[in-house]
Enzyme design. Structure first.
Site, short mmCIF file in Angstrom:
data_model
loop_
_atom_site.label_atom_id
_atom_site.label_comp_id
_atom_site.label_asym_id
_atom_site.label_seq_id
_atom_site.Cartn_x
_atom_site.Cartn_y
_atom_site.Cartn_z
N ASP A 35 0.83 -1.22 0.00
CA ASP A 35 0.00 0.00 0.00
C ASP A 35 0.86 1.26 0.00
OD1 ASP A 35 -2.45 1.23 -0.20
OD2 ASP A 35 -2.82 1.30 1.96
N LYS A 37 1.85 4.66 -1.22
CA LYS A 37 1.23 5.78 -1.91
C LYS A 37 1.59 7.04 -1.16
CE LYS A 37 -3.13 4.90 0.56
NZ LYS A 37 -4.58 4.64 0.42
N ASN A 40 0.53 7.55 2.46
CA ASN A 40 1.13 6.73 3.51
C ASN A 40 2.60 7.04 3.76
OD1 ASN A 40 -1.26 5.42 4.00
ND2 ASN A 40 -0.77 3.61 2.78
#
Length: 253
Positions: A35, A37, A40
């Protein structure tokens, strides 16, 4: 990113190098992040990178193992996952390529350049996005240097076997011309000065956190043990993990 639209290449190089070290550490522990991105990627009080939100992680994989769960944020999902293939750590390097493209180009690599999405609602659908990721060639802006274009092409190879770092991990990244200015020993010791230092008073200064979150009351989840009993557990059908405490309480799943 919102203020500057795009970052200078040397800034993007520093951030992507620190992210690479973080991803390599996770991979060395058998963890696929899944995850990566912009949302984050946080900056600490000194301006160094911190990755957050590990809810999508897959643990316990060896370097030769693969997994198959479809997950992640649509704009960062690797082609092999969209094709329904088993995948390995290389999906994180694809996501890093997408993130680096956003940092240096100021837009997503899958964003139509000469089309106005407002004129064609179909361009805004997830299916269209996935089709672009799978089929369309990625166009590198001419404004980027040859080395920057090369590293983006390396990470954004649709075939995972041809992707930068898919075989040699961080060692392979260190050898790329784009990252030659980086002293990796100093970087891993946090001894390279970050290009930007957040304006905060102390480590608990919440100035840069949206008030939508800071004003939210702190509530334990669930509020009472009985709350789980009122939740329709069939909503979680297909999830990989089931809390054994729920099963022991004989609540239907």
């Amino acid at each position: 990113m919102q203020r500057k639209r795009r970052l200078p290449e040397d800034h993007a190089r520093f951030y992507s190098a620190e992210i690479s070290v973080a991803l390599d550490f996770l991979h060395s522990k058998g963890i696929i992040y899944r995850d990566l991105k912009l949302d984050n990627v946080l900056l600490d009080i000194e301006g160094h990178i911190k990755l957050t939100d590990y809810g999508m992680c897959k643990e316990g994989l060896s370097r030769t193992e693969r997994t198959s769960t479809f997950c992640g944020t649509p704009n960062y999902i690797a082609p092999e996952m969209l094709r329904g293939e088993d995948y390995d750590f290389s999906i994180d390097w694809w996501a890093l390529g997408v993130l680096m493209y956003e940092m240096m180009a100021g837009r997503s690599p899958f964003e139509p350049v000469n089309e106005n999405p407002g004129d064609n609602p179909d361009l805004n659908t997830e299916d269209h996005l996935f089709q672009v990721i799978l089929e369309k060639p990625i166009r590198i802006p001419r404004s980027l240097s040859v080395k920057a274009a090369s590293v983006l092409k390396g990470f954004l190879q649709k075939a995972p076997s041809e992707r930068l770092a898919s075989h040699g991990g961080l060692d392979e990244i260190k050898q790329h011309q784009f990252f030659k200015p980086i002293d990796w020993d100093l970087l891993s010791q946090r001894l390279i000065q970050p290009p930007y230092k957040p304006q905060v008073q102390n480590e608990r200064d919440l100035t840069n956190i949206d008030e939508l979150f800071t004003r939210e009351p702190v509530v334990l989840t669930p509020e009472t043990p009985r709350k789980l009993a009122r939740i329709q557990q069939n909503e979680f059908e297909g999830f990989e993990y089931i809390n054994p405490l729920i099963l022991s309480d004989e609540i239907p799943v």
